[in-house]
Structures are given as C-alpha cells and as structure tokens.
Design a protein around this motif. Structure first.
Motif, PDB file in Angstrom:
ATOM      1  N   ARG A 243       0.756  -1.189   0.113  1.00 42.88           N
ATOM      2  CA  ARG A 243       0.149   0.014   0.032  1.00 42.88           C
ATOM      3  C   ARG A 243       0.736   0.929  -0.075  1.00 42.88           C
ATOM      4  O   ARG A 243       0.412   2.248  -0.676  1.00 42.88           O
ATOM      5  N   ARG A 246       2.414   1.841  -3.541  1.00 40.98           N
ATOM      6  CA  ARG A 246       1.306   2.322  -4.341  1.00 40.98           C
ATOM      7  C   ARG A 246       1.132   3.782  -4.267  1.00 40.98           C
ATOM      8  O   ARG A 246       1.068   4.288  -5.267  1.00 40.98           O
ATOM      9  N   ARG A 247       1.384   4.409  -3.028  1.00 43.19           N
ATOM     10  CA  ARG A 247       1.142   5.664  -2.896  1.00 43.19           C
ATOM     11  C   ARG A 247       2.380   6.553  -3.261  1.00 43.19           C
ATOM     12  O   ARG A 247       2.236   7.342  -3.977  1.00 43.19           O
ATOM     13  N   MET A 266      -1.683  -4.147  -8.334  1.00 42.66           N
ATOM     14  CA  MET A 266      -1.786  -3.180  -7.512  1.00 42.66           C
ATOM     15  C   MET A 266      -1.045  -1.984  -7.794  1.00 42.66           C
ATOM     16  O   MET A 266      -1.195  -0.749  -7.599  1.00 42.66           O
TER      17      MET A 266
END
Length: 474
Positions: A243, A246-247, A266
């Motif tokens: 996550r 991904r940012r 992703m």
C-alpha cells in the motif's frame, strides 16, 4: 522521465527492447533466470551489455556498439558473476548496488548524446552514480553503522558540486540540516518517522525495507528500479508495504520486478513478461494477466488458456448455456474456437472473433470440474462434490462470477465445454488440490479428489460452462 532501452548480452541470451513512459510503473514478471534482474542491473550501470542504447529523459545512460563488444564482454565478466540473481550481492557488485540504491550522485542533468562531441560509433557509458537511477534490491542493504535518518540522508548529502570538463553539471550537495530535513520528510512518508534514531540491527524486515524505499526516493531519482522488494518480507508485513509503494509510486517512472501477480495488479500500469532473456508478452496489466496470449503467461496469471482458431459457425444459444447477469444486464455474446484435436469450445466474448484467425479461451481452474467418464454426473461450478448443497454451490458460483447452474447439474451435457486429458500431477494448494492435465487444470476439494480416486495417469474429462470463460482474439 521517459525511458528508451535496448540491450543485448550474448553470454546470457539477453536481448530486450523496452520503452517506459514518463510517470509509468511497469511490472516485469517471469521465472528465475528469465533476465529480470539483468534488465535492472544494466539500467543501474552494474552490468555492461555487449550492445545497446538507453536514453532516460534525454540523457544517454549508455550507447554500446559492435566496435566495443569485446571490451564490453570483458567488463561484464569482471564486474559480475554469471548468475544474474547473485550478482548484486557478490563482492564489488554488492557495494555498487548499495551506492545506486542510495542515489549517491543525486539527480544529474546530463546532455543528450550529440553534445558529448564524439561520433555515434564510439562507446558511451555513464557511471552508475551519475545516472539519476535508484535501485531497491531484494535486501534492504542499509549501512549498519549509520542511523536510520543518516541512511536516508546519505544520498542528498553525497551529491557532488561542480562538473568535470565535458560533463553535465551535477546537482549541488545539500547541507547537513537540509539533507536531514529531506530524510525526515521521506521517513514520515513511509510511516517510519519514529525509527529515525535506530540502527539497522534494531529494525524488523518490514521496517528495514520501508527505510530502503525512503533512502532510494530521497535522492529524487528520475528512474526507480525495484527488484522484488517484498520477497524477503513476512506475509503479514507485505500488504502494508504494498500500500505504501502504491502511494509513493504514483506519477513516478518505475520498473518493478516481481513474482507476485498482486503486485502487478496493485502497482503497475503495464506488464512485461520475460522468459529466456526475451520479452514474450507485454501490454496493460489487465490485458496481459486476464487475457494471456500464451501458455507461459497464463501460468503466471494462474489461468487456463486454450489457443485455437475462431470458428465461422454460429453459436447455438442452448449450447452456450444460461445468460449471466441480472436485470438490466445485456445479453452476452458468444464465440467459438476450435482447439487442437478439432474440439469446439464456446465462451462469452466482448470482442469480435474473425473466422479463421487465432483466438483463445481463458478460464480459471476454480471454475473447472473433473469427471472420470464423459457421462458422469458432477457439479460444474467449482469442482466440488455432488453432495454439496445447492445453496452453498450457488454462493460459490456467484462469488466466482460464473453465472452457472450449480450442484445438481446433469453432468457433461450439451451446455458444457469438455476437454479430455490425463492427470499429470496433483498439487495441494491450501484448501484445494490443483489437478493438472495436458491442456487444462482444475482446483478441486480434497474429498472430490479422493472420491474420483485421481492419480497421475488417470484419464479424465475436464468441463466448464461457456459463461465461466472468456474468448478473445490474439
């Protein structure tokens, strides 16, 4: 920064051409030895190809022609081992990987090739520390004697001022306070601000990898290379790092090597599949992984793919089976392809199939059932036992998006695609067993495998509903 890359290494059978757009993240998939790490190491400047050229945002990273082939091969052999997976951890290469990951030279603004004042036939090779490329290896490779803050600040502090004659001006070195402030901002970005005063030996694997990401990004690289950044992490830690990546990768030019299909879905805008030092498939993430063009890619995506030729005959609505979707959904289109052996396969399609042209049908193993006789009675939705209740089977069918009548189906009748074969192997995969045949695989419950008495060499008939599969042109 956009990237244009072409390189060939004869002793590794590596021959790749690739373009990456500015702000695009590309995932590279493939088995061990496919050339994935070689691709990253050539871009980072750790391995020199026999021939090729790479341009990053107008800066020529290398331009190696046939005239310098002998010298290039000698340089490659002296700097790396023949094993692409071990080269970045072996002796001198380990130190080079650390330096590149930290981005020791910062972000150089090199001129285009034509301004070097040399004829195009001569070899050009930009040193790793002048490329503006950061490499994040499988292991964090943090400096053990430095604190977390100092590790992240290493790149910005190491930027050199001035420029040798004939070279581009380099970004000025940051002062220690300015570099520390930048490092603190990146630590906060990766949710590690509270670790600033720790030494690497005091960090968990997930924490160390987050620090490595911060260190790679603190140098503001024009190209970020990630070599299986989550391979060494515990399964409970990987989702948080995914996550975070991904940012931070949003609108950043990056190439990520991974074995995990979830990483590709992703993190990546586009997928490149490599095998034997070559690109065997390339395209948008969903196009490649949901509609593979070959068996190799299908295996990576955990899909069955049957390749054949589109049939000119019309599809019988009864043959196609029930329509999927509820109220308001459009009637599905159906296509037919003829696979090896002349067997006709029917599947839903949203793209026209040209009669006589190559086409494929993809279906998930969970939606394939198995019987030991073409006339056997079995459930068709997920390969579960016929004793499974209708309500449970209906739930499973809806969850998998099959749109098929479950549980009490009448076996391999006119509405079902059937592919005969022989069991090659049985592979336990969590709460199911993957049954592989020459053409197709099915995921069955263990009790169903026992009920059918399956073993390598058993003749079987694999079946799936047309509405559970998708047909598409190649």
């Amino acid at each position: 920064m956009s990237l244009e890359f072409t390189a060939r290494l004869d002793d590794r059978g590596f021959d790749v051409s690739l373009t990456v757009s500015e702000g695009e993240t590309v995932a590279v998939l493939g088995p061990n030895g496919a050339g994935k790490s070689t691709l990253l190491n050539v871009l980072a400047g750790l391995v020199r190809p026999d021939a090729g050229r790479a341009v990053l945002g107008g800066t020529v990273l290398f331009d190696v022609g046939a005239r310098s082939r002998t010298r290039a091969r000698t340089t490659t052999r002296s700097r790396s081992t023949t094993d692409s997976r071990s080269e970045k951890y072996d002796g001198d290469s380990a130190g080079r990987a650390v330096a590149v990951q930290a981005g020791a030279a910062g972000r150089p603004e090199s001129p285009s090739f034509s301004t070097w004042g040399a004829p195009p036939s001569r070899s050009r090779w930009l040193p790793p520390h002048e490329r503006g490329v950061s490499l994040l290896a499988q292991e964090a490779l943090l400096f053990p004697h430095l604190s977390v803050l100092d590790n992240v600040a290493f790149g910005p502090r190491s930027r050199h001022g001035g420029a040798p004659a004939g070279r581009a001006g380099r970004t000025a070195r940051l002062s220690k306070p300015a570099a520390d402030d930048l490092a603190a901002r990146w630590l906060d970005e990766v949710d590690a601000a509270d670790l600033a005063d720790r030494k690497p030996a005091q960090l968990s694997g997930g924490q160390a990898q987050r620090i490595a990401v911060a260190r790679a990004l603190a140098s503001d690289p024009r190209l970020l290379l990630l070599d299986e950044p989550m391979a060494a992490l515990d399964i409970a830690v990987a989702p948080a790092l995914r996550r975070m990546l991904r940012r931070v990768l949003e609108e950043r030019t990056a190439i990520i090597v991974t074995h995990d299909i979830l990483d590709a879905f992703m993190l990546a805008d586009r997928v490149v599949v490599m095998d034997g030092g070559r690109i065997v498939d390339i395209g948008s993430t969903r196009a490649v992984l949901e509609r593979p063009s070959n068996q190799f890619t299908a295996g990576l995506a955990a899909l069955n793919v049957l390749i054949g030729v589109a049939d000119a005959s019309r599809v019988d609505a009864r043959r196609a089976g029930p329509e999927s979707g509820g109220a308001g959904s459009r009637t599905p289109e159906w296509g037919t392809i003829v696979i090896e052996g002349g067997r006709r396969i029917v599947a839903a399609t949203d793209a026209p199939l040209v009669p006589g042209a190559r086409a494929a049908v993809a279906v998930r193993p969970a939606l394939v059932s198995v019987a030991t006789s073409p006339h056997s009675t079995t459930g068709t939705s997920t390969g579960t036992s016929t004793s499974t209740s209708t309500s449970t089977s209906t739930s499973t069918s809806k969850r998998n998006g099959a749109g098929i009548s479950p549980g009490t189906a009448t076996g391999l009748g006119t509405g079902t695609n059937v592919v005969p074969g022989t069991v090659l192997d049985l592979e336990p995969r969590g709460d199911v067993v993957r049954v592989r045949t020459e053409h197709i695989a099915a995921d069955l419950a263990p009790n169903r495998v026992a009920e059918l008495d399956l073993a390598p060499g058993t003749p079987v008939w694999c079946a799936f509903e047309p509405s559970a599969a998708v047909a598409y042109p190649l």
